[in-house]
Scaffold this motif. Sequence first.
Motif: not given
Lengths: 954, 68
Positions: A669-687
Motif C-alpha cells: 500500500v502506497i500512501v501519498h499524503d501530507l501526514f501519516l493519516n489513519e490509512t498510512a497505519n497499513y501502508a508500506h510506502v509513504f510518499l
Amino acid sequence: MTYQPQADFGTPESRSTEQVTLTIDGRPVTVPAGTSVMRAAAEIECSIPKLCATDSLESFGSCRLCLVEIDGRRGTPASCTTPAENGMVVHTQTPHLQKLRKGVMELYISDHPLDCLTCAANGDCELQEQAGAVGLRDVRYPVEATHLGQAKDQSNPYFDFDPSKCIACSRCIRACDEVQGTLALTMQGRGFDSKISPGLASENFMSSECVSCGACVQACPTATLVEKNVVEIGTPDRSVVTTCAYCGVGCTFRAEMRGEQLVRMVPWKDGKANHGHSCVKGRFAWGYAQHAERITKPMIRDRIDQPWREVSWEEALGFAAARFTAIKADYGAGALGGITSSRCTNEETYLVQKLVRAGFGSNNVDTCARVCHSPTGYGLNKTFGTSAGTQDFDSVDDSDVILVIGANPTDAHPVFGSHMKRRLRGLDGRPAAKLIVIDPRRTDLVRSPHIEADHHLALRPGTNVAVLTAMAHVIVTEGLADEAFIRERCDWEEYQDWAEFVSLPTNSPENLSVVTQVPAETLRAAARLYANGGNAAIYYGLGVTEHSQGSSTVIAIANLAMATGNIGRRGVGVNPLRGQNNVQGSCDMGSFPHELPGYRHISNAETRALFEKDWGVTLHPEPGLRIPNMLDAAVDGTFRALYVQGEDILQSDPNTHHVAAGLAAMDCVIVHDLFLNETANYAHVFLPGSSFLEKDGTFTNAERRIQLVRKVMTPVNGMADWEVTQALANAMGFGWNYTHPSEIMDEIARLTPSFAGVSFDRLDKEGSLQWPVNDAAPDGSPIMHVDGFVRGKGKFVVTDYIPTEEKTGPRFPLLLTTGRILSQYNVGAQTRRTENSMWHGEDRLEIHPIDAEDRGIRTDDWVKLASRAGETTLRALVTDRVAPGVVYTTFHHPDTQANVVTTDFSDWATNCPEYKVTAVQVGASNGPTDWQRDYDEQARQSRRIATIEAEAAE
Amino acid sequence: MSSDTHATLIRMANQIAQGLTREPDPAGATADHIRLYWEPRMIAAIRASGPEGLSPVAAQAFARLEQA
C-alpha cells in the motif's frame, strides 16, 4: 514595492443596465444608474476620502469625510449615499471641503492612539492614509475624555480586537450583518463609551456567536480588528491569487506573502464563487501546511508492524515500483489499483487515473467521490444527460423559492450559505426568497437570526424518496405541473408513466406520512410553494446521496425540477453542493473505474481508441473495481497493491473494521499524503505530499468552475504531487515527461470535448471557466440545459420508495445520522492541525431530551454508541435540534471513529455508502471501548519512525 | 472468495434489481447496469456460485449476462 490591497470602490457595484454620464472634477464618467458618486469617482481613479465606506457593504453615510460639492445642489452631500445622475457636475476637492474634512479628521485623531510606527496596521491603515489625504497636520483638542487604554480581546486564535483603536465606523458590524449574515456584532454605549461588542458585554469574541469568517477583519479600516499573523510578522509585500483547498464552493484568495512566508489569506473580491467573502477554514485554517507533524521525507517498511524507515526519494520510488511490478507479474494487472483524491488538482487526479489505466493496466481506479457524490453522477446523467449541477452560484440571486434537502450550507458550504442567506433576507432590495428545508435535523437555516424556513420537513432519516414522491403526487394531482415545458423539453410518454405512478393514492402525503413522519399538510404546502412560487432552485448535499436510495433521490429531485419547468435558466435548477474542493473535478477527470475523463464509458471503443493513440497503450475495455470492491477482493487475495493519493479511506469510509481488514491483506500500500493519516497505519510506502500552496494546477468547484491553483512557496517535501506521481510512473518505466501541470491540462483538453477550450493561459487571463468550454460554448457554460437537455429529451424515471435494509429494532432503536460542522473539515486531517479545534475539539453525539432522559444521559456524559457493525464512545449533547428517535454526530476526529459504527449498506446503483442511516443504541459509558483502545495502540505502533541512532545501531 | 464477499455481491445484485423494478424490462436493465459498472471478477464470482440467493429478476439478469 509596498503592500497594495485590492482597490476599494467605496460602495457596491450597481447591476443596472441603464447608463448615466456625469462630470467629476472636470472629467466625464459613465456608470450604471444607481452607482454612487463615490464609486463613479473611483472608476476614474479619483479617490474621495472615506472611512465608513467599503465596496463590500451598502453605503452608511456616517463618517462625514466623503463630502462633495455638486453644482445646483445645496450643501455638501456625502458622495457614498448620493447616486450619480445624468449631467451632474461634481467637485471633490474645494477649499471648503478641505476645511470640513480636516475638521472631521481632527476629531477622529483626537481619540485615536498615535502609535503608528509600532501599530500592526502601519502601512495598511485607512485612517493613517486618510489623515494624510486630508492634510491633517495638527490636533488642537486636549486629550481629556477618550476611549483609549482599553484591554484587547485576544480570545480568537486568528485575530485580535483592540477597542482603543476603533473609530466606531460600524464596518465590522455591517460586514457581520450584510456579508456573513451572522449578526454577532453590535455597538454598545454612546459617545466615548461606544464599543463594538460581540453579543453581550460579558462575552468575548470566542464565547460569542462569531463564526470567525474574517469579514469584520477585512472590513476594519484600522488595526482594531487585525490578524494575529500581521501583528507577529508584519505586512505582506506581494500577493498571489489562488483557490482554496477546502470545500466545493471554491473561494479564491489572495495569498499575501512576505518572502516565502504566508502572512494571510484574503478573499479575492473578483472571485466569481465567493465575491470577496470567506469562512474560518479558508481564511484562517491553513497552518496545517506548515505543521510539525507533516512528513517531508519518503519512508518505507517491509511489514506494517515495523517502524518506518526514512529513505531517499529514489529508494522509496524504487521500492514501490519493484513491489508493484512484481505483484503485477505474479497476480496480473487486476491486482493493482489506485485511489485519486478530490483534494488534489485536476492534473494530479488525471495523472493517477492515467497511471492506473495506462501504467498498471487495470481500470481499478476510484475516488473519494465514491463515498459522497457518486449518486449525483448516476442520477443526473440518467435524467439530464450530464453529471453536474445545472447552475452557477450567482443564479441564486434570481431564485424566488429555495429548497434545501440534505444539506447544511451554513456549516459545510459557508460562503455560499451566506450568499443564500442574503437572498433569503431580500438584502438586494427584492422580495426575500421563500425557503423549504428537508432535513431530519433543525439546521441553522431552519431558524437563525433573520432567517426562518417557511417549511421545515423534519423527515425520518432514510425516507427522502418517499418525501419527494409525495411532493410529486401533490404537484401532479393538483395540476401544478408545467406541461408546456414537459411537452417541449422532455419525453412526454415517460412523463405520463411517471405522473401515473406518483398519482397513485399510495403515494399521497397522507399515506406516506406514516413512514416519513412529515405531516401531510406541511408537505402539501411545501410542494405547492415549490411548484407555484416562481423560480425554484433545489440545493442538495450528502443527506441526499449517502443512502441506499441515494441515486433514486437524485433522480426524484431531477423529476421534480423537470415537472415544474425549473431547469434551463437563472434562478432555478438542481444544485449538488460538493463536499470537497475538487469533487467535481476528480469525477470529471475519469476517476471512476467505469469511465474515462469526460464521463465516457470505458466500453466505448471510439473513446478508448482516442486515449490509446495518445498514450500509446491498449486499454482494458471493462470496468474496474470500486473502493469497497477493492477491499473485498483484497480480503479474497485477488487485489494486492494500492496507490492512495490524498485520501484517508480508513477514517472516511464506512465500516472501519472491513477497511482495515482489506488494507491489512494487501502486499503493498502506497500512501501519498501530507501526514501519516489513519490509512498510512497499513501502508508500506509513504510518499510525502505537497499542500495547495506548493503547487500549480486547477480545481473545479460545485458550479463546474475551473480555477487556477498557484504555487506560492517551494514544496517542503521537494516535489509537487503531480511530480511525485510522474516519478512513480517513471520508476515503473513508463517514461513520462511533463514539465508543468499546464501540459497535463493541454492533454486533458485534447482528449475531452467538454474541456476543449480550457488552458492555463486562458484561465490566467479570464480568472475562471465553467465547463463545457467548446465550440458550442466558447466562453463556458454558467447555466446548463438552456435550450434543451444535454441528453436530448429530459428523462422522467419512476422512483419507488424502498426502505433501507438497515432497520431499527429492540436492540438498536435509534437512527444515527452524520454530518459536518463549520470549523472542522471531513476527517479533520487539516483542520485538527489548526486552532480551529478551539471551536470543536471532539465529536459529540446530539440526542433529543426525551431519548436522553430515558437513558439517564446528560450533556457532557460519556456514552456508548453501538450498531450492528461496531461500537464507540463519545460525549453527549442533549438538544432538540434532532427529533426523538434520531441521534447525530460528526466524523472529524479519528479517536471517535464514527465509522466503526456505520454499516456497509450502500446505494443500489453506485455503492455510495449509507452514512446517513444507521440503527444504533446509546447508553451510559465509562470511557473508550476496547476497539478504541486497541486501535490507539495499533496506530501508535504503526506510526513509529526509526531514529537515526537506531539505524546506526543496526 | 470469502462468504462475506459473496454475500455482499448477492446483496448488491438484488438491490440493483430492486432499484430497477419500474423499468420496462427490469432483468434487461439489471443486466445492463451490472455490465456497465461491475468488474469482471465480480460477475464471474456470482456465475461460479450459481443463482442461489439472487432474487428472480437478478437471477434472470445473470442468465442474460451468460448469453451475452
